[in-house]
Write an enzyme that holds these catalytic residues in place. Structure first.
Site, short mmCIF file in Angstrom:
data_model
loop_
_atom_site.label_atom_id
_atom_site.label_comp_id
_atom_site.label_asym_id
_atom_site.label_seq_id
_atom_site.Cartn_x
_atom_site.Cartn_y
_atom_site.Cartn_z
CB SER A 1 51.91 52.40 40.60
OG SER A 1 51.59 51.46 39.63
CG HIS B 1 46.65 50.92 39.89
ND1 HIS B 1 46.53 51.88 38.92
CD2 HIS B 1 47.94 50.52 39.86
CE1 HIS B 1 47.69 52.05 38.33
NE2 HIS B 1 48.57 51.23 38.86
CG HIS C 1 49.08 49.24 33.54
ND1 HIS C 1 48.31 48.96 34.64
CD2 HIS C 1 49.83 50.33 33.85
CE1 HIS C 1 48.59 49.84 35.59
NE2 HIS C 1 49.50 50.68 35.14
CE1 TYR D 1 50.92 45.56 34.31
CE2 TYR D 1 52.04 47.48 33.44
CZ TYR D 1 51.37 46.84 34.47
OH TYR D 1 51.17 47.48 35.66
CD GLU D 2 46.16 45.72 34.14
OE1 GLU D 2 45.05 45.29 34.50
OE2 GLU D 2 46.48 46.93 34.21
CB ALA E 1 54.95 55.02 39.58
CG MET F 1 55.86 49.69 32.67
SD MET F 1 55.74 48.21 33.68
CE MET F 1 57.46 47.98 34.16
CB SER F 2 50.75 53.85 32.48
OG SER F 2 51.32 54.92 33.20
CG ASN G 1 62.50 53.11 39.74
OD1 ASN G 1 61.27 53.16 39.72
ND2 ASN G 1 63.22 52.83 38.67
CG HIS H 1 54.40 46.53 41.39
ND1 HIS H 1 54.14 47.71 40.71
CD2 HIS H 1 53.23 46.16 41.99
CE1 HIS H 1 52.87 48.03 40.90
NE2 HIS H 1 52.30 47.12 41.66
#
Ligand code: HPA
Length: 267
Positions: free
Chosen positions: A28, A58, A80, A82-83, A110, A205-206, A229, A241
């Protein structure tokens, strides 16, 4: 011939037959790095099995060309879990990378920091990971090659090379353990405390499913996080995001410096 071999043929028709040495998967807010490559961009939409929808921040292109004298394939965006709920969403692109001749992969992402000394804008080279999601991209793989050893998931020689590259350019780079959280919601503060107790330094998340697939395919793997963060509950900073995308460029400049230096050392 396999589907991935067919796609690799299609790509070679466009970019030439010189083998790729290294694949770079961009996270990201890091998609602009694809633009640094002197080469040819192919939109994912023209490549069967490549992720089409994508996530904002992306850049859904595969760019094949030269970066610091090394033939690279840059995946401007990733799929990802989650998609669509598919942990093997990056399997075809990584199989194609292998078909194109790559021996190495560097994933970038990220991530949120669990370490007070690893502030927003810093970068972290992954020394290992914790699969906090419990998901696995190799579930359903019928062959015995699914039993992939993950003892040295992150290649020690590549890590040493990246650490040396950072030191050479005086870019501070932490090393640490990345925990994979499924997303797309962010973690709760209680989850972050739990992940911290398990030994993680960063959360995202990746990357983990890609590194499992990479090892399965025989790729030597490395990964670098840009800290966008402090993880949930660790600061008053608001997590979103939008914030991830806004903060990614802080670390991206450092990451680009380290990658360029590392590649120069390979060429
Ligand atoms: N958690 C999970 N993924 C992330 C974060 C986070 O805090 N920051 C950027 N990606």
């Amino acid at each position: 011939m396999s589907k991935s071999a067919d796609i690799a043929d299609l790509i070679r028709e466009r970019v030439g037959s010189e083998p790729v040495r290294l694949g770079l998967v961009l996270g990201s807010g890091l998609g602009h790095l694809a633009g640094a490559v002197e080469g040819i961009a192919i939109p994912y939409s023209e490549l069967p099995g490549f992720p089409h929808a994508g996530v904002s921040g992306h850049n859904p292109n595969l760019v094949i060309g030269t970066l610091e004298g090394v033939r690279v394939a840059v995946f401007g965006g990733r799929a990802h879990y989650y998609e669509k709920g598919d942990p093997s969403a990056m399997r075809t692109p990584l199989e194609v990378l292998r078909e194109l001749g790559a021996e190495m992969m560097i994933a970038t992402n990220a991530a949120g920091s669990l370490r007070p000394d690893m502030a927003t804008g810093s970068i972290m080279c992954l020394s290992d990971h914790i699969n906090f999601s419990g998901l696995n991209p190799l579930i359903g793989e019928p062959t015995d090659s699914r039993f992939v050893p993950m003892t040295e998931a992150y290649d020690s020689e590549m890590r040493a090379g990246l650490v040396a590259a950072a030191a050479e350019d005086k870019v501070p780079m932490a090393q640490g353990i990345y925990a994979w959280y499924s997303g797309p919601s962010f973690e709760t503060p209680a989850e972050i405390r739990a992940i911290k107790m398990l030994g993680a330094d960063a959360v995202g998340m990746s990357t983990v499913p890609e590194v499992i697939l990479g090892r399965f395919l025989g790729l030597r793997c490395a990964a670098i996080s840009t800290i966008t963060n402090m993880a949930a509950g660790m600061s008053s900073e608001k997590i979103s995001h939008e914030h991830t995308k806004a903060m990614a460029p802080l670390g991206a400049a450092k990451l680009e410096k380290v990658l360029r230096r590392y590649l120069r050392g390979l060429s």
